[in-house]
Design a protein around this motif. Structure first.
Motif, short mmCIF file in Angstrom:
data_model
loop_
_atom_site.label_atom_id
_atom_site.label_comp_id
_atom_site.label_asym_id
_atom_site.label_seq_id
_atom_site.Cartn_x
_atom_site.Cartn_y
_atom_site.Cartn_z
N ILE A 13 0.84 -1.21 0.00
CA ILE A 13 0.00 0.00 0.00
C ILE A 13 0.87 1.24 0.00
O ILE A 13 0.65 2.18 -0.78
CB ILE A 13 -0.95 0.03 1.21
N LEU A 14 1.84 1.30 0.89
CA LEU A 14 2.68 2.48 1.01
C LEU A 14 3.48 2.72 -0.26
O LEU A 14 3.54 3.86 -0.76
CB LEU A 14 3.62 2.35 2.20
N ILE A 15 4.07 1.68 -0.80
CA ILE A 15 4.86 1.81 -2.03
C ILE A 15 3.97 2.29 -3.18
O ILE A 15 4.31 3.23 -3.90
CB ILE A 15 5.54 0.48 -2.39
N ASP A 16 2.81 1.67 -3.33
CA ASP A 16 1.89 2.05 -4.42
C ASP A 16 1.39 3.48 -4.26
O ASP A 16 1.32 4.23 -5.24
CB ASP A 16 0.71 1.08 -4.48
N ALA A 17 1.04 3.88 -3.04
CA ALA A 17 0.52 5.23 -2.81
C ALA A 17 1.56 6.28 -3.14
O ALA A 17 1.26 7.30 -3.79
CB ALA A 17 0.05 5.38 -1.37
N ILE A 18 2.80 6.07 -2.73
CA ILE A 18 3.86 7.03 -3.01
C ILE A 18 4.13 7.11 -4.51
O ILE A 18 4.27 8.21 -5.07
CB ILE A 18 5.13 6.66 -2.22
N GLU A 19 4.18 5.96 -5.18
CA GLU A 19 4.41 5.96 -6.63
C GLU A 19 3.26 6.63 -7.37
O GLU A 19 3.49 7.40 -8.32
CB GLU A 19 4.60 4.54 -7.14
N LEU A 20 2.03 6.36 -6.97
CA LEU A 20 0.88 6.99 -7.63
C LEU A 20 0.87 8.50 -7.42
O LEU A 20 0.52 9.26 -8.33
CB LEU A 20 -0.44 6.39 -7.11
N ALA A 21 1.25 8.96 -6.24
CA ALA A 21 1.26 10.40 -5.95
C ALA A 21 2.25 11.13 -6.85
O ALA A 21 2.06 12.31 -7.17
CB ALA A 21 1.59 10.64 -4.48
N ASP A 22 3.29 10.44 -7.30
CA ASP A 22 4.30 11.03 -8.16
C ASP A 22 4.03 10.81 -9.65
O ASP A 22 4.81 11.24 -10.49
CB ASP A 22 5.68 10.47 -7.82
N THR A 23 2.93 10.13 -9.98
CA THR A 23 2.62 9.79 -11.37
C THR A 23 1.55 10.75 -11.92
O THR A 23 0.51 10.92 -11.29
CB THR A 23 2.08 8.34 -11.44
N PRO A 24 1.79 11.36 -13.08
CA PRO A 24 0.76 12.21 -13.70
C PRO A 24 -0.53 11.43 -13.91
O PRO A 24 -0.52 10.23 -14.18
CB PRO A 24 1.38 12.61 -15.04
N LEU A 25 -1.67 12.13 -13.79
CA LEU A 25 -2.97 11.48 -13.86
C LEU A 25 -3.19 10.72 -15.17
O LEU A 25 -3.82 9.67 -15.18
CB LEU A 25 -4.09 12.49 -13.65
N LEU A 26 -2.65 11.21 -16.28
CA LEU A 26 -2.82 10.53 -17.56
C LEU A 26 -2.04 9.22 -17.64
O LEU A 26 -2.36 8.34 -18.44
CB LEU A 26 -2.37 11.43 -18.72
N GLU A 27 -1.03 9.05 -16.81
CA GLU A 27 -0.21 7.84 -16.84
C GLU A 27 -0.65 6.81 -15.80
O GLU A 27 -0.10 5.73 -15.74
CB GLU A 27 1.26 8.20 -16.61
N ARG A 28 -1.63 7.15 -14.97
CA ARG A 28 -2.11 6.23 -13.95
C ARG A 28 -3.03 5.19 -14.58
O ARG A 28 -3.72 5.43 -15.54
CB ARG A 28 -2.88 6.98 -12.86
N ASP A 29 -3.06 3.98 -13.96
CA ASP A 29 -4.01 2.96 -14.40
C ASP A 29 -4.59 2.25 -13.20
O ASP A 29 -4.33 2.53 -12.10
CB ASP A 29 -3.39 1.97 -15.36
#
Length: 81
Positions: free
Chosen positions: A65-81
């Motif tokens: 959870i922590l790893i995913d949340a930090i990575e998602l927070a740094d990922t532009p919205l268009l690149e999220r899945d």
């Protein structure tokens, strides 16, 4: 998500609308990351809210959870899945 779910934390992002919320669902005994995603449609840019669930009883998933949340927070919205 139901009314008894509890927001546990918010992982802030430097990106507009990029914050990640961590919720706990006692009914299903899961943690959920809730975040916005953008995508292209024939009518232009679209926005949706995505949920990613993790088993609250699985120690390995709790760490994820922590790893995913930090990575998602740094990922532009268009690149999220």
């Amino acid at each position: 998500m139901v009314k008894d779910d509890r927001k546990i934390a918010t992982f802030h992002s430097s990106l507009k609308n990029g914050d990640i919320e961590l919720w706990y669902c006692a009914h299903c005994n899961v943690y959920e990351l809730c975040y916005d995603v953008q995508f292209y449609t024939p009518d232009g840019l679209g926005n949706v809210t995505a949920l990613c669930s993790y088993d609250a009883g699985d120690c390995m998933q709790i760490g994820d959870i922590l790893i995913d949340a930090i990575e998602l927070a740094d990922t532009p919205l268009l690149e999220r899945d």
